[in-house]
Design an enzyme around this catalytic site. Structure first.
Site, short mmCIF file in Angstrom:
data_model
loop_
_atom_site.label_atom_id
_atom_site.label_comp_id
_atom_site.label_asym_id
_atom_site.label_seq_id
_atom_site.Cartn_x
_atom_site.Cartn_y
_atom_site.Cartn_z
N GLY A 129 45.63 37.34 42.77
CA GLY A 129 44.97 38.58 43.10
C GLY A 129 44.93 39.51 41.90
N GLU A 130 44.95 40.80 42.14
CA GLU A 130 44.92 41.86 41.11
C GLU A 130 43.55 42.01 40.46
OE1 GLU A 130 47.72 41.21 37.97
OE2 GLU A 130 49.46 41.21 39.28
#
Lengths: 336, 336
Positions: free
Chosen positions: A304-305
């Protein structure tokens, strides 16, 4: 999307010094870019930004992840200092990271990197009732629309989605299960890592929460019942970028789940999106299939991120460079 | 590869601020880089070059492609002027293109971009006998080794393979069929585009040529019998780069076929390679499976030239950046 610009891009691809279609998905990406911008060749995107929406999730109280909730805020500080994976990967691709605190539980300072747009301090536990009110979901969508407008006004030619929120794969699984109609077992995954017993518990919890939703529930009501504040922010981000004809590179399962809400609200906005990558999370596979988006990168990422979107940006930019810079058969004096 | 450096890279990946393993294949790539260089973190590759080996193939006389042989030389001129896809995609990734004329039929001028290393003016038609002599194959391998040495001495930290040669997917299919033991039907594809009748003819031709080879034939004899001059050059390029501990990013089916020869000669050299991408050509799938290399990019490319390797380079570089630049949990004050 602009059909004449897309047709012009297809024609130009056929005139460039290569067998027709031999650049595969890169050619499709260039056609989409032309369609989004309404011009061929589309503008070359010099600048891109990853907008990381950060928020907490009440569902962590129900034991869906081994990571403590404080990690969300700690990672926001890591983003601020430039030490996280998304910072490194965005910098590699020449991009900038902006973090939007749309619902972290703890206090978060504002500066040029971290923008304070807190709608509430984390969601309520979706295992036991609505994650947020409809009004809060609408406010969070408005935040996303506003962030998109600011980023477009700042000159970014492509916006990539990012997210941070311990517990957010649980909310994502709920959104994906609802919008795809698939059973919880098929769309709930280990996220950043849980054991088999926790995965079983997480899956049951997702099934229970989704069971509270009517099949034809209003999409914003669905978001409020089982979503996250960062999902709502990302919905707004996509809507806002699409309204300004700016391409969006979606990251992983959180963005994919948010894009399903976008699809229910305004299907044309999804045409402005590229699927940056496909994560290992099963719900992401299901989401991309329904969205009809082919991922640009498939490297078994599950972080993610915005990391997958950052890795994909050079591919999107390369597709624009091909249309702008390659010689045609006529230029090269080669009969095609 | 250097086992302690690889172990150090794995340990470091586990200390960085992300769930262990969550960067998937990018983590594996960083471990391979550390193993190639024998240090952790491995050096960040600022400079990369695509070495495009260009040669002609006598087999075009047997009607395996609709493209006339003159296109090989015309594309060399297109590379020289910077108008081809590989020029655009290498430039996008900050790389340089060098073209090695190792066997173009026509005369090719030398300059800083195009290096004259002609071993012979195209191969003989492999449908009817050996494509070249064993001595010529050895000479072409030596050319590749020499090119690798020159590029490493010039400071390039990563070498990507490229190729140009009308007819070269036919020779590639022969090499893949021989080294994998798979039937011609499973490894012969349309290349840059042929109709069904031509594909059938091409497949029969491949089967016939491979049928002349003993199962345990010497790898260089195989290369001489059914390969191309650019295949031999790429064999040398990989061997030369590996001997200098410089990573190689392989492009598509031509590089994959050449890497099978490398595997037969010096299996450790293959460990120094990354599979840049997986093309649509069926022989490439088979080659990568035998090589045990996972492709970094899968975008249905079937162009060659080094385009897939150029697109993959940013991913290899990003894997080095992660090891060098990300914060650890200790740095960030987060308990892991």
């Amino acid at each position: 999307l602009d059909a004449p610009a897309m047709e012009a891009a297809r024609r130009r691809q056929a005139e460039l010094t290569k067998p027709a279609g031999s650049l595969g998905v890169l050619e499709d990406a260039s056609v989409r870019l032309a369609g989004i911008h309404g011009t061929c060749p589309p503008p070359y995107p010099d600048e891109f930004v990853v907008a990381v929406f950060a928020a907490d999730h009440g569902v962590v109280a129900s034991g869906v992840t081994p990571w403590p909730q404080e990690v969300t805020g700690a990672m926001v500080e890591n983003f601020r200092r430039g030490g996280a994976a998304v910072n490194v990967l965005a910098a590699e691709a020449g991009g900038t990271v902006v973090v939007v605190d749309i619902g972290v539980v703890g206090d978060v300072d504002e500066d040029a990197v971290v923008w304070s747009r807190k709608v509430r301090r984390g969601t309520a536990d979706l295992a036991h009732g609505p994650a947020m009110s409809r009004t809060e979901a609408e406010q969070a969508i408005e935040v996303g629309i506003g962030v998109a407008a600011e980023l477009v006004d700042a000159g970014y030619g492509v916006i990539a989605t990012g997210d941070m929120g311990i517990g957010n794969t649980t909310a994502s699984a709920c959104l994906v299960a609802h919008f795809t109609g698939l059973p919880a077992e098929e769309v709930t995954g280990p996220g950043t890592g849980v054991d088999d017993a926790t995965l079983k518990h997480k899956t049951d919890l997702v099934a229970g929460a989704v069971g509270r939703l009517a099949e034809d529930a209003d999409p914003i009501d669905v978001l409020a019942e089982v979503g996250g504040l960062e999902h709502a922010g990302l919905v707004g981000l996509v809507l806002g970028a699409a309204s300004r004809r700016v391409p969006v590179v979606l990251d992983g399962v959180i963005a994919g789940a948010a894009a399903l809400v976008v699809r229910a609200l305004a299907p044309d906005a999804v045409d402005h999106c590229f699927a940056g990558h496909r994560s290992t999370e099963p719900g992401h596979h299901a989401a991309l299939a329904l969205l009809g988006l082919r991922p640009l990168v498939e490297l078994d990422l599950r972080l993610g991120e915005g990391t997958g979107a950052a890795l994909a940006f050079p591919l999107v930019r390369a597709s624009a460079a091909v249309l702008r810079d390659m010689a045609t058969f006529d230029d090269a004096g080669i009969g095609s």
